[in-house]
Write a protein that holds these residues in place. Structure first.
Motif, PDB file in Angstrom:
ATOM      1  N   SER A 133     -18.384 -65.451 -25.199  1.00  0.00           N
ATOM      2  CA  SER A 133     -18.322 -66.899 -25.038  1.00  0.00           C
ATOM      3  C   SER A 133     -18.442 -67.588 -26.403  1.00  0.00           C
ATOM      4  O   SER A 133     -17.686 -68.515 -26.718  1.00  0.00           O
ATOM      5  CB  SER A 133     -19.439 -67.357 -24.116  1.00  0.00           C
ATOM      6  OG  SER A 133     -19.506 -68.749 -24.076  1.00  0.00           O
ATOM      7  N   TRP A 134     -19.385 -67.145 -27.217  1.00  0.00           N
ATOM      8  CA  TRP A 134     -19.564 -67.704 -28.551  1.00  0.00           C
ATOM      9  C   TRP A 134     -18.324 -67.474 -29.402  1.00  0.00           C
ATOM     10  O   TRP A 134     -17.876 -68.372 -30.113  1.00  0.00           O
ATOM     11  CB  TRP A 134     -20.781 -67.059 -29.213  1.00  0.00           C
ATOM     12  CG  TRP A 134     -20.876 -67.330 -30.678  1.00  0.00           C
ATOM     13  CD1 TRP A 134     -21.352 -68.456 -31.278  1.00  0.00           C
ATOM     14  CD2 TRP A 134     -20.441 -66.471 -31.735  1.00  0.00           C
ATOM     15  NE1 TRP A 134     -21.254 -68.344 -32.648  1.00  0.00           N
ATOM     16  CE2 TRP A 134     -20.705 -67.127 -32.951  1.00  0.00           C
ATOM     17  CE3 TRP A 134     -19.873 -65.209 -31.771  1.00  0.00           C
ATOM     18  CZ2 TRP A 134     -20.406 -66.572 -34.177  1.00  0.00           C
ATOM     19  CZ3 TRP A 134     -19.575 -64.647 -33.002  1.00  0.00           C
ATOM     20  CH2 TRP A 134     -19.845 -65.325 -34.181  1.00  0.00           C
ATOM     21  N   LYS A 135     -17.746 -66.271 -29.322  1.00  0.00           N
ATOM     22  CA  LYS A 135     -16.576 -65.935 -30.114  1.00  0.00           C
ATOM     23  C   LYS A 135     -15.374 -66.792 -29.721  1.00  0.00           C
ATOM     24  O   LYS A 135     -14.638 -67.268 -30.575  1.00  0.00           O
ATOM     25  CB  LYS A 135     -16.251 -64.445 -29.933  1.00  0.00           C
ATOM     26  CG  LYS A 135     -15.097 -63.950 -30.741  1.00  0.00           C
ATOM     27  CD  LYS A 135     -15.398 -63.955 -32.204  1.00  0.00           C
ATOM     28  CE  LYS A 135     -14.253 -63.281 -32.949  1.00  0.00           C
ATOM     29  NZ  LYS A 135     -14.262 -63.591 -34.351  1.00  0.00           N
ATOM     30  N   PRO A 146     -34.676 -60.898 -32.748  1.00  0.00           N
ATOM     31  CA  PRO A 146     -35.393 -62.021 -32.142  1.00  0.00           C
ATOM     32  C   PRO A 146     -34.708 -62.562 -30.885  1.00  0.00           C
ATOM     33  O   PRO A 146     -35.378 -63.004 -29.969  1.00  0.00           O
ATOM     34  CB  PRO A 146     -35.418 -63.077 -33.238  1.00  0.00           C
ATOM     35  CG  PRO A 146     -34.266 -62.741 -34.113  1.00  0.00           C
ATOM     36  CD  PRO A 146     -34.093 -61.256 -34.026  1.00  0.00           C
ATOM     37  N   ASN A 147     -33.377 -62.556 -30.855  1.00  0.00           N
ATOM     38  CA  ASN A 147     -32.647 -63.088 -29.711  1.00  0.00           C
ATOM     39  C   ASN A 147     -31.589 -62.090 -29.274  1.00  0.00           C
ATOM     40  O   ASN A 147     -30.454 -62.162 -29.724  1.00  0.00           O
ATOM     41  CB  ASN A 147     -31.964 -64.416 -30.059  1.00  0.00           C
ATOM     42  CG  ASN A 147     -32.963 -65.491 -30.390  1.00  0.00           C
ATOM     43  OD1 ASN A 147     -34.040 -65.526 -29.837  1.00  0.00           O
ATOM     44  ND2 ASN A 147     -32.608 -66.356 -31.325  1.00  0.00           N
ATOM     45  N   PRO A 148     -31.945 -61.180 -28.400  1.00  0.00           N
ATOM     46  CA  PRO A 148     -30.921 -60.232 -27.959  1.00  0.00           C
ATOM     47  C   PRO A 148     -29.796 -60.974 -27.238  1.00  0.00           C
ATOM     48  O   PRO A 148     -30.037 -61.904 -26.474  1.00  0.00           O
ATOM     49  CB  PRO A 148     -31.663 -59.283 -27.028  1.00  0.00           C
ATOM     50  CG  PRO A 148     -32.915 -59.987 -26.653  1.00  0.00           C
ATOM     51  CD  PRO A 148     -33.210 -60.973 -27.743  1.00  0.00           C
ATOM     52  N   MET A 149     -28.566 -60.574 -27.525  1.00  0.00           N
ATOM     53  CA  MET A 149     -27.411 -61.273 -26.987  1.00  0.00           C
ATOM     54  C   MET A 149     -26.626 -60.325 -26.093  1.00  0.00           C
ATOM     55  O   MET A 149     -26.353 -59.196 -26.477  1.00  0.00           O
ATOM     56  CB  MET A 149     -26.530 -61.744 -28.153  1.00  0.00           C
ATOM     57  CG  MET A 149     -25.329 -62.541 -27.734  1.00  0.00           C
ATOM     58  SD  MET A 149     -24.359 -63.084 -29.144  1.00  0.00           S
ATOM     59  CE  MET A 149     -25.335 -64.448 -29.719  1.00  0.00           C
ATOM     60  N   THR A 150     -26.237 -60.812 -24.937  1.00  0.00           N
ATOM     61  CA  THR A 150     -25.431 -59.991 -24.048  1.00  0.00           C
ATOM     62  C   THR A 150     -23.971 -60.058 -24.502  1.00  0.00           C
ATOM     63  O   THR A 150     -23.586 -60.928 -25.282  1.00  0.00           O
ATOM     64  CB  THR A 150     -25.528 -60.484 -22.594  1.00  0.00           C
ATOM     65  OG1 THR A 150     -24.949 -61.781 -22.517  1.00  0.00           O
ATOM     66  CG2 THR A 150     -26.968 -60.513 -22.111  1.00  0.00           C
ATOM     67  N   GLN A 151     -23.182 -59.141 -23.992  1.00  0.00           N
ATOM     68  CA  GLN A 151     -21.765 -59.121 -24.364  1.00  0.00           C
ATOM     69  C   GLN A 151     -21.069 -60.389 -23.874  1.00  0.00           C
ATOM     70  O   GLN A 151     -20.218 -60.941 -24.572  1.00  0.00           O
ATOM     71  CB  GLN A 151     -21.085 -57.892 -23.785  1.00  0.00           C
ATOM     72  CG  GLN A 151     -19.658 -57.754 -24.250  1.00  0.00           C
ATOM     73  CD  GLN A 151     -19.013 -56.468 -23.773  1.00  0.00           C
ATOM     74  OE1 GLN A 151     -19.574 -55.731 -22.990  1.00  0.00           O
ATOM     75  NE2 GLN A 151     -17.818 -56.200 -24.264  1.00  0.00           N
ATOM     76  N   ALA A 152     -21.435 -60.869 -22.702  1.00  0.00           N
ATOM     77  CA  ALA A 152     -20.825 -62.093 -22.178  1.00  0.00           C
ATOM     78  C   ALA A 152     -21.154 -63.293 -23.065  1.00  0.00           C
ATOM     79  O   ALA A 152     -20.288 -64.137 -23.330  1.00  0.00           O
ATOM     80  CB  ALA A 152     -21.302 -62.343 -20.754  1.00  0.00           C
TER      81      ALA A 152
END
Length: 77
Positions: A28-30, A18-24
């Motif tokens: 950032s989240w990590k 549903p929400n593809p996430m980029t590596q960046a």
């Protein structure tokens, strides 16, 4: 016809992301998650040190050894 039905069933069974996430975005989240966890650990350690200093909690062996090493001196025996 059989191949078309199987293809449609395979598409129905696969869940799209549903929400593809980029590596960046992930990095950032990590970093944010690790910073929050570190802050919680530091706060818990600070509170524990205050409680030990006040004498409201029982120390474990490592804390006792670091705070009062004379208790473990076997030269008396």
């Amino acid at each position: 016809m059989g191949a078309e039905v199987e293809e449609q069933e395979n598409k129905a069974n696969q869940k799209p992301s549903p929400n593809p996430m980029t590596q960046a975005q992930f990095l950032s989240w990590k970093r944010q998650k690790d910073a929050d966890a570190s802050a919680r650990r530091n706060e818990a350690a600070r509170k524990r040190a205050e409680d030990i200093a006040a004498g409201t909690v029982q120390m474990n062996g490592r804390e006792l050894f670091n705070r009062e090493p004379w208790v473990f001196d076997n030269a008396l025996y």
